[in-house]
Design a protein around this motif. Sequence first.
Motif, PDB file in Angstrom:
ATOM      1  N   VAL A 109       0.635   4.134  -2.834  1.00 31.87           N
ATOM      2  CA  VAL A 109       0.276   5.512  -2.502  1.00 31.87           C
ATOM      3  C   VAL A 109       1.339   6.474  -3.007  1.00 31.87           C
ATOM      4  O   VAL A 109       1.037   7.522  -3.578  1.00 31.87           O
ATOM      5  CB  VAL A 109       0.077   5.657  -0.977  1.00 31.87           C
ATOM      6  N   MET A 132     -11.469   5.987   0.122  1.00 30.23           N
ATOM      7  CA  MET A 132     -10.089   5.556  -0.109  1.00 30.23           C
ATOM      8  C   MET A 132      -9.428   6.291  -1.271  1.00 30.23           C
ATOM      9  O   MET A 132      -8.215   6.302  -1.389  1.00 30.23           O
ATOM     10  CB  MET A 132     -10.043   4.047  -0.372  1.00 30.23           C
ATOM     11  N   GLU A 133     -10.235   6.911  -2.093  1.00 31.21           N
ATOM     12  CA  GLU A 133      -9.650   7.692  -3.191  1.00 31.21           C
ATOM     13  C   GLU A 133      -8.824   8.846  -2.665  1.00 31.21           C
ATOM     14  O   GLU A 133      -7.949   9.341  -3.349  1.00 31.21           O
ATOM     15  CB  GLU A 133     -10.758   8.249  -4.082  1.00 31.21           C
ATOM     16  N   SER A 155      -8.553   3.434  -6.081  1.00 32.60           N
ATOM     17  CA  SER A 155      -9.034   3.171  -4.734  1.00 32.60           C
ATOM     18  C   SER A 155      -9.469   1.734  -4.628  1.00 32.60           C
ATOM     19  O   SER A 155      -9.293   1.091  -3.614  1.00 32.60           O
ATOM     20  CB  SER A 155     -10.184   4.111  -4.388  1.00 32.60           C
ATOM     21  N   ARG A 170      -0.175  11.942  -9.633  1.00 30.17           N
ATOM     22  CA  ARG A 170      -1.018  13.115  -9.405  1.00 30.17           C
ATOM     23  C   ARG A 170      -0.211  14.389  -9.584  1.00 30.17           C
ATOM     24  O   ARG A 170      -0.650  15.371 -10.182  1.00 30.17           O
ATOM     25  CB  ARG A 170      -1.587  13.050  -7.993  1.00 30.17           C
ATOM     26  N   GLU A 186       8.827  13.555  -2.672  1.00 34.74           N
ATOM     27  CA  GLU A 186       7.983  12.963  -1.649  1.00 34.74           C
ATOM     28  C   GLU A 186       8.420  11.535  -1.341  1.00 34.74           C
ATOM     29  O   GLU A 186       8.471  11.120  -0.186  1.00 34.74           O
ATOM     30  CB  GLU A 186       6.515  12.976  -2.081  1.00 34.74           C
ATOM     31  N   ASP A 246      -0.476  -0.084   7.822  1.00 42.58           N
ATOM     32  CA  ASP A 246      -0.379   1.095   6.971  1.00 42.58           C
ATOM     33  C   ASP A 246      -1.316   2.210   7.389  1.00 42.58           C
ATOM     34  O   ASP A 246      -1.033   3.387   7.155  1.00 42.58           O
ATOM     35  CB  ASP A 246      -0.687   0.725   5.509  1.00 42.58           C
ATOM     36  N   LEU A 264      -5.944 -13.888  -1.657  1.00 39.25           N
ATOM     37  CA  LEU A 264      -4.562 -13.421  -1.612  1.00 39.25           C
ATOM     38  C   LEU A 264      -3.790 -14.220  -0.587  1.00 39.25           C
ATOM     39  O   LEU A 264      -4.324 -14.606   0.451  1.00 39.25           O
ATOM     40  CB  LEU A 264      -4.504 -11.934  -1.239  1.00 39.25           C
ATOM     41  N   LYS A 319     -10.183 -12.640   0.105  1.00 40.39           N
ATOM     42  CA  LYS A 319      -9.591 -11.755  -0.888  1.00 40.39           C
ATOM     43  C   LYS A 319      -8.802 -12.510  -1.951  1.00 40.39           C
ATOM     44  O   LYS A 319      -8.231 -11.908  -2.844  1.00 40.39           O
ATOM     45  CB  LYS A 319      -8.640 -10.766  -0.206  1.00 40.39           C
ATOM     46  N   LEU A 353       0.825  -1.211   0.000  1.00 36.55           N
ATOM     47  CA  LEU A 353       0.000   0.000   0.000  1.00 36.55           C
ATOM     48  C   LEU A 353       0.856   1.256   0.000  1.00 36.55           C
ATOM     49  O   LEU A 353       0.559   2.224  -0.704  1.00 36.55           O
ATOM     50  CB  LEU A 353      -0.929  -0.008   1.218  1.00 36.55           C
ATOM     51  N   PHE A 384      -6.558  -0.201  -3.890  1.00 32.41           N
ATOM     52  CA  PHE A 384      -6.088  -0.095  -2.518  1.00 32.41           C
ATOM     53  C   PHE A 384      -6.847  -1.038  -1.604  1.00 32.41           C
ATOM     54  O   PHE A 384      -6.373  -1.421  -0.563  1.00 32.41           O
ATOM     55  CB  PHE A 384      -6.257   1.337  -1.995  1.00 32.41           C
ATOM     56  N   GLU A 385      -8.063  -1.366  -2.039  1.00 36.09           N
ATOM     57  CA  GLU A 385      -8.842  -2.255  -1.205  1.00 36.09           C
ATOM     58  C   GLU A 385      -8.475  -3.709  -1.439  1.00 36.09           C
ATOM     59  O   GLU A 385      -9.186  -4.602  -1.031  1.00 36.09           O
ATOM     60  CB  GLU A 385     -10.346  -2.063  -1.468  1.00 36.09           C
ATOM     61  N   ASN A 386      -7.402  -3.924  -2.137  1.00 38.64           N
ATOM     62  CA  ASN A 386      -6.901  -5.294  -2.330  1.00 38.64           C
ATOM     63  C   ASN A 386      -7.833  -6.167  -3.122  1.00 38.64           C
ATOM     64  O   ASN A 386      -8.226  -7.241  -2.686  1.00 38.64           O
ATOM     65  CB  ASN A 386      -6.651  -5.972  -0.973  1.00 38.64           C
ATOM     66  N   TYR A 413      13.940   4.615  -9.111  1.00 33.46           N
ATOM     67  CA  TYR A 413      12.477   4.524  -9.133  1.00 33.46           C
ATOM     68  C   TYR A 413      12.048   3.424 -10.092  1.00 33.46           C
ATOM     69  O   TYR A 413      11.144   2.643  -9.810  1.00 33.46           O
ATOM     70  CB  TYR A 413      11.899   5.880  -9.572  1.00 33.46           C
ATOM     71  N   TYR A 456      -9.053   7.668 -10.533  1.00 38.45           N
ATOM     72  CA  TYR A 456      -8.561   7.288  -9.213  1.00 38.45           C
ATOM     73  C   TYR A 456      -9.543   6.426  -8.465  1.00 38.45           C
ATOM     74  O   TYR A 456      -9.213   5.804  -7.482  1.00 38.45           O
ATOM     75  CB  TYR A 456      -8.202   8.525  -8.398  1.00 38.45           C
ATOM     76  N   SER A 457     -10.774   6.418  -8.960  1.00 36.67           N
ATOM     77  CA  SER A 457     -11.693   5.471  -8.322  1.00 36.67           C
ATOM     78  C   SER A 457     -11.221   4.066  -8.593  1.00 36.67           C
ATOM     79  O   SER A 457     -11.419   3.169  -7.810  1.00 36.67           O
ATOM     80  CB  SER A 457     -13.102   5.668  -8.849  1.00 36.67           C
ATOM     81  N   PRO A 463      -8.767  -8.826  -5.840  1.00 32.68           N
ATOM     82  CA  PRO A 463      -7.989  -9.937  -6.407  1.00 32.68           C
ATOM     83  C   PRO A 463      -7.554  -9.628  -7.829  1.00 32.68           C
ATOM     84  O   PRO A 463      -8.144  -8.820  -8.502  1.00 32.68           O
ATOM     85  CB  PRO A 463      -8.980 -11.113  -6.397  1.00 32.68           C
ATOM     86  N   ILE A 502       3.448   6.071  -5.497  1.00 32.73           N
ATOM     87  CA  ILE A 502       3.415   6.156  -6.957  1.00 32.73           C
ATOM     88  C   ILE A 502       2.207   6.974  -7.403  1.00 32.73           C
ATOM     89  O   ILE A 502       2.315   7.827  -8.298  1.00 32.73           O
ATOM     90  CB  ILE A 502       3.378   4.751  -7.593  1.00 32.73           C
ATOM     91  N   ASN A 561       0.722   9.300  -5.791  1.00 35.00           N
ATOM     92  CA  ASN A 561       0.988  10.717  -5.522  1.00 35.00           C
ATOM     93  C   ASN A 561       1.897  11.306  -6.589  1.00 35.00           C
ATOM     94  O   ASN A 561       1.740  12.466  -6.984  1.00 35.00           O
ATOM     95  CB  ASN A 561       1.641  10.877  -4.145  1.00 35.00           C
TER      96      ASN A 561
END
Lengths: 250, 465
Positions: free
Chosen positions: A60, B240-241, A121, A67, B301, B215, B108, B106, A56, A124-126, B355, A117-118, A128, A62, A64
Amino acid sequence: MFARGIKRKCFDGEEDIEGTLAGFKSVPSYNLQRQSLLDMSLVKLQLCHMLVEPNLCRSVLIANTVRQIQEEMTQDGTWQVINAQNTGQASLDRLVSSDILCRSTKEQNEGKLVPSYSGFSKDFENTPSQDIISDLSTVTSVQAPRNPQSNNVWEMENSQENRGNFQKSLDQIFETLENKNPNSVEDLFSDVDNSYYDLDTVLTGMMNNTKMGHCDVLESFSSQTTTNSNSNCKSDINELDHIVEILVES
Amino acid sequence: MPEGDTGWKRAFEADIISTVEFNYSGDLLATGDKGGRVVIFQKEQEIVSPLRVAVSSTRHSCGARSQHLPYVAMPQLSNKSRLHSRGEYNVYSTFQSHEPEFDYLKSLEIEEKINKIRWLPQQNAAHFLLSTNDKTIKLWKISERDKRAEGYNLKDEDGRLRDPFRITALRVPILKPMDLMVEASPRRIFANAHTYHINSISVNSDHETYLSADDLRINLWHLEITDRSFNIVDIKPVNMEELTEVITAAEFHPHQCNVFVYSSSKGTIRLCDMRSSALCDRHSKFFEEPEDPSSRSFFSEIISSISDVKFSHSGRYMMTRDYLSVKVWDLNMETRPVETYQVHEYLRSKLCSLYENDCIFDKFECCWSGSDSALMTGSYNNFFRMFDRSMRRDVTLEASRESSKPRAILKPRKVCTGGKRKKDEISVDSLDFNKKILHTAWHPLDNIIAVAATNNLYIFQDKAN
């Protein structure tokens, strides 16, 4: 190596890019390399979901970076320029590369190059990896650039046979990638090409618009197309390049 | 990839050390690896009275004073020799702490890699440690058994039950010495409290509670209670966005049991006081160094993201590690660090390549010496760096088989940043970025350090006067 394959395509039509971007930015090579960084970042974001579980923090950071690039490009006005771009195989390929990697909202936003970005997101919620694959297969149906001169690239979508072709190509890519364990996927990115050091110099000092010699920079990239021989790459990267070529219709 | 190759690579990968930690006395050194194993080393009992050598007293001239090699004010370090009778570390116990799991919800895999090990202060003959992977924390008890009972009434020596009707006399079992056996048993399993990957655990100074951080959240546990924990920090956005920052490390203050800090991917540290509220979303102190506008880049950053935070033993300072530097902060000053040390500034011009190959996301740890006078952190090419705070000196050393023969003195290394490369220097382009030293540990009392280089553990000690 998505970034590499596409970069080669990019600089085939170098003159076109310079012509159109001149007037917007005094350092056109900076724009190209910023775009490369954007492409690279988008690839990283997608690829990381194919591993065991996405890191995560890395995602995040990357995101950023992406963006940040987009904000700068929007301020520059180059964002609009790229959208209006309809000449040259190279520019099209650049659009294609972002398209492959962005979410399916492209299908709705014709002519807009806005990664959704949706979609991120959701990542981000993992979710599969299977979900990602199906999403991406939907996305690639959008780009069917038979006619690069067409203004409305984004409208040429859902051609049934194209969908089949791209689905197959995508499957090939994912098969290649899935068979590898995480470390070797990272190995794809671990080839540090010497010409990238020029990219470093330009990009890391770039916010202050410190100028690099244009010739040096562009030279390094054009030489990359000729000197970046297959002998440097692993055989599976060749395979990947081949697949990418199929996708971008070389 | 042929099956055989995959198998070999996995076996090799499982040995990659992922955490190193001395216990409170320094007699035990625990390592965790990618395969979920924990290996504990024990310092041999010393025959002679130990030479307690503090950093400050070994400030003799060591190493040639020359223009090229840095003057090494640090104690000379040599590899532990098997022949020397001065306490060397031998394997004490090995056990499988975590197994790979599968999250069916999940689809995973949950890695068995040990992310962190933290020892508990010793309270009786047994030793306790906490080890954690991405999702589950376990409390392990390591105990010795060196006696066994003989002469049971109800069973034979080989364990078979005796026929009770055959027993005609009673005897008292006798304790007889046996070969030392070290047993590790899981005493508590703290599970199902983290949605995201656990990156830190920290035992509180009250010795009853500990925190675990992933995290986005930090939980507070009681060591005796496994079925619930308290959430004390939650930075997950509703949407989460909008996520732009994650927690990267957390630690309790060494003396004040109500105080802890956590660092973020944006290069900030928040100090929280648990007395102020149950949910410590509001920090008591906020540490951030203003950005230097002249060095701003797309990677600013990422390289500011803090990979490790450690309080000093005194509790007055804390140290943070970001990609290129180590910073020492005074807890009383939030505006900027009091000391900054460059670890490998020569990488600043290579950030794009780093990177691209993902090295820019490597998480290096850092540690204090027992007296807080020195700092240590790792770098690439199996180099690690030590900084003497009082003398303002630093040295680069290498942990590799070639340079670490037993009783050999480590030679300072130098990276050539440009121009003519001098003899014995290494150019930046020759550095091996696959050889990274992410985990190091410093003995709490003596000048003994442990350095993990991929799947090898090096233990160096201060050369006796």
